[in-house]
Design a protein around this motif. Structure first.
Motif, PDB file in Angstrom:
ATOM      1  N   HIS A  16     -47.124 -36.149 -10.282  1.00  0.00           N
ATOM      2  CA  HIS A  16     -46.129 -35.879  -9.239  1.00  0.00           C
ATOM      3  C   HIS A  16     -44.755 -35.798  -9.876  1.00  0.00           C
ATOM      4  CE1 HIS A  16     -46.177 -40.416  -9.175  1.00  0.00           C
ATOM      5  NE2 HIS A  16     -44.881 -40.193  -9.274  1.00  0.00           N
ATOM      6  N   PHE A  17     -43.874 -35.129  -9.182  1.00  0.00           N
ATOM      7  CA  PHE A  17     -42.465 -35.090  -9.585  1.00  0.00           C
ATOM      8  C   PHE A  17     -41.670 -35.775  -8.482  1.00  0.00           C
ATOM      9  CE2 PHE A  17     -44.205 -31.259 -11.691  1.00  0.00           C
ATOM     10  CZ  PHE A  17     -43.889 -31.571 -13.001  1.00  0.00           C
ATOM     11  N   GLY A  18     -40.606 -36.461  -8.862  1.00  0.00           N
ATOM     12  CA  GLY A  18     -39.737 -37.095  -7.880  1.00  0.00           C
ATOM     13  C   GLY A  18     -40.363 -38.349  -7.295  1.00  0.00           C
ATOM     14  N   ASP A  25     -46.514 -34.082  -4.923  1.00  0.00           N
ATOM     15  CA  ASP A  25     -47.766 -34.276  -5.664  1.00  0.00           C
ATOM     16  C   ASP A  25     -48.285 -32.919  -6.108  1.00  0.00           C
ATOM     17  OD1 ASP A  25     -48.473 -37.215  -5.522  1.00  0.00           O
ATOM     18  OD2 ASP A  25     -47.945 -36.775  -3.436  1.00  0.00           O
ATOM     19  N   VAL A  26     -48.123 -32.650  -7.380  1.00  0.00           N
ATOM     20  CA  VAL A  26     -48.438 -31.305  -7.887  1.00  0.00           C
ATOM     21  C   VAL A  26     -49.879 -31.220  -8.377  1.00  0.00           C
ATOM     22  CG1 VAL A  26     -47.825 -29.568  -9.598  1.00  0.00           C
ATOM     23  CG2 VAL A  26     -46.030 -30.809  -8.398  1.00  0.00           C
ATOM     24  N   LEU A  27     -50.361 -32.230  -9.090  1.00  0.00           N
ATOM     25  CA  LEU A  27     -51.771 -32.265  -9.500  1.00  0.00           C
ATOM     26  C   LEU A  27     -52.410 -33.424  -8.742  1.00  0.00           C
ATOM     27  CD1 LEU A  27     -51.446 -31.678 -13.361  1.00  0.00           C
ATOM     28  CD2 LEU A  27     -51.733 -29.970 -11.540  1.00  0.00           C
ATOM     29  N   GLY A  44     -54.714 -18.866  -9.926  1.00  0.00           N
ATOM     30  CA  GLY A  44     -54.356 -19.432  -8.624  1.00  0.00           C
ATOM     31  C   GLY A  44     -52.963 -18.999  -8.241  1.00  0.00           C
ATOM     32  N   PRO A  45     -52.613 -19.170  -6.948  1.00  0.00           N
ATOM     33  CA  PRO A  45     -51.320 -18.685  -6.471  1.00  0.00           C
ATOM     34  C   PRO A  45     -50.142 -19.374  -7.150  1.00  0.00           C
ATOM     35  CG  PRO A  45     -52.447 -19.971  -4.775  1.00  0.00           C
ATOM     36  CD  PRO A  45     -53.419 -19.792  -5.894  1.00  0.00           C
ATOM     37  N   SER A  46     -49.028 -18.686  -7.147  1.00  0.00           N
ATOM     38  CA  SER A  46     -47.801 -19.230  -7.710  1.00  0.00           C
ATOM     39  C   SER A  46     -47.493 -20.582  -7.063  1.00  0.00           C
ATOM     40  CB  SER A  46     -46.681 -18.223  -7.437  1.00  0.00           C
ATOM     41  OG  SER A  46     -45.515 -18.668  -8.040  1.00  0.00           O
ATOM     42  N   GLY A  47     -47.141 -21.558  -7.882  1.00  0.00           N
ATOM     43  CA  GLY A  47     -46.764 -22.863  -7.358  1.00  0.00           C
ATOM     44  C   GLY A  47     -47.931 -23.832  -7.181  1.00  0.00           C
ATOM     45  N   CYS A  48     -49.165 -23.404  -7.509  1.00  0.00           N
ATOM     46  CA  CYS A  48     -50.319 -24.279  -7.254  1.00  0.00           C
ATOM     47  C   CYS A  48     -50.475 -25.362  -8.320  1.00  0.00           C
ATOM     48  CB  CYS A  48     -51.603 -23.472  -7.107  1.00  0.00           C
ATOM     49  SG  CYS A  48     -52.234 -22.790  -8.642  1.00  0.00           S
ATOM     50  N   GLY A  49     -49.750 -25.253  -9.438  1.00  0.00           N
ATOM     51  CA  GLY A  49     -49.789 -26.322 -10.435  1.00  0.00           C
ATOM     52  C   GLY A  49     -50.344 -25.926 -11.797  1.00  0.00           C
ATOM     53  N   LYS A  50     -50.518 -24.629 -12.028  1.00  0.00           N
ATOM     54  CA  LYS A  50     -51.141 -24.178 -13.282  1.00  0.00           C
ATOM     55  C   LYS A  50     -50.327 -24.565 -14.511  1.00  0.00           C
ATOM     56  CE  LYS A  50     -51.047 -19.828 -12.046  1.00  0.00           C
ATOM     57  NZ  LYS A  50     -50.289 -19.994 -10.785  1.00  0.00           N
ATOM     58  N   THR A  51     -49.027 -24.256 -14.473  1.00  0.00           N
ATOM     59  CA  THR A  51     -48.182 -24.564 -15.633  1.00  0.00           C
ATOM     60  C   THR A  51     -48.088 -26.075 -15.839  1.00  0.00           C
ATOM     61  OG1 THR A  51     -46.932 -22.513 -15.478  1.00  0.00           O
ATOM     62  CG2 THR A  51     -45.840 -24.340 -16.592  1.00  0.00           C
ATOM     63  N   THR A  52     -48.036 -26.813 -14.735  1.00  0.00           N
ATOM     64  CA  THR A  52     -48.006 -28.275 -14.839  1.00  0.00           C
ATOM     65  C   THR A  52     -49.277 -28.777 -15.536  1.00  0.00           C
ATOM     66  OG1 THR A  52     -46.687 -28.376 -12.812  1.00  0.00           O
ATOM     67  CG2 THR A  52     -47.746 -30.418 -13.532  1.00  0.00           C
ATOM     68  N   LEU A  53     -50.430 -28.236 -15.139  1.00  0.00           N
ATOM     69  CA  LEU A  53     -51.688 -28.688 -15.740  1.00  0.00           C
ATOM     70  C   LEU A  53     -51.730 -28.382 -17.239  1.00  0.00           C
ATOM     71  CD1 LEU A  53     -54.507 -29.903 -15.609  1.00  0.00           C
ATOM     72  CD2 LEU A  53     -55.380 -27.658 -14.902  1.00  0.00           C
TER      73      LEU A  53
END
Ligand SMILES: Nc1ncnc2c1ncn2[C@@H]1O[C@H](COP(=O)(O)OP(=O)(O)O)[C@@H](O)[C@H]1O
Ligand SMILES: [Mg+2]
Length: 231
Positions: A16-18, A25-27, A44-53
């Motif tokens: 999560h961020f913040g 909660d991103v992942l 997956g769609p933009s913003g779904c958490g791919k780069t975070t993962l």
């Protein structure tokens, strides 16, 4: 399947961020795996958490929960200095925006991971030039990034990701800024240069024109992987 058939294994990863009301909660408990010898796609769609993962997998972000193995190591159990060396030696990255250094030649850019690992300049540039040659860009080794097309710049970035022979290559939307033909060329080179029995490639992409390169496609939605297709 034995653990060591996996290049990456994530179980229940949380991020999560913040905090408080601002917490996102991103992942939300991600299970993901990438096998050695394969190209594993994450879509997956933009913003779904791919780069975070993939940032968690790459050790650029610490997860808030879950367990993860990368090339049979558990980064969470490693000392931070060891983790940095492990990442530098074993991981290669390719980004959408090639992130080349404008004042360095193609060969010097591609040599950066070797220079960072203490290899002498001559040897590093020689190896980088050989890698550029393998990717069909040997004749442009002395060119500056601004003198190269987008597809050529991405091939330099690919050479930089491969030059130190990392066992895990992580690519974040590597063809997003390229036309179809250049995108195909970059994916084809990635498939031929990076896939080997003891290596693995993880590719985040929106680009369904290159899905045929995937061994598996993990579909991510709102912080979870909800389906994995095997090609
Ligand atoms: N450093 C950060 N701080 C706060 N929110 C972030 C941060 N990084 C990513 N996010 C949020 O996490 C969500 C997932 O982002 P990201 O992993 O970049 O998605 P994707 O790569 O699938 O487009 C987005 O809502 C984004 O705004
Ligand atoms: Mg992203």
């Amino acid at each position: 399947m034995k653990t060591n058939d996996h290049a990456v294994r994530c179980d229940g990863i949380l991020k999560h961020f913040g905090d408080g009301e601002a917490r996102v909660d991103v992942l939300r408990g991600v299970h993901f795996e990438a096998r050695l010898g394969e190209m594993s796609f994450l879509v997956g769609p933009s913003g779904c958490g791919k780069t975070t993962l993939i940032s968690v997998i790459a050790g650029l972000l610490d997860p808030n929960g879950g367990t993860m193995q990368v090339l049979s190591h558990e980064p969470a159990q490693m000392k931070s200095a060891d983790r940095i060396v492990f990442r530098r030696r074993n991981l290669g990255f390719v980004f959408q925006q090639y992130n080349l250094l404008p004042a360095l030649t193609a060969a010097e850019n591609a040599a950066v991971p070797l220079l960072a690992d203490g290899v002498s300049r001559d040897v590093a540039v020689k190896k980088a030039t050989a890698m550029l040659d393998r990717l069909g860009l040997g004749h442009r080794a002395k060119a500056m990034p601004r003198q190269l097309s987008g597809g050529q710049q991405q091939r330099v970035a690919l050479a930089r990701a491969l030059v130190h022979e990392p066992r895990l290559i992580i690519c974040d939307e590597p063809t997003a800024a390229l036309d179809h033909q250049s995108g195909e060329a970059v994916m084809g080179l990635l498939a031929s240069a990076a896939v080997a029995p003891d290596r693995a490639v993880v590719v985040v992409t929106h680009d369904n024109r290159v899905f045929h390169y995937a061994d598996t496609i993990a579909h991510m939605n709102d912080g979870l992987i909800d389906r994995i297709d095997r090609n």
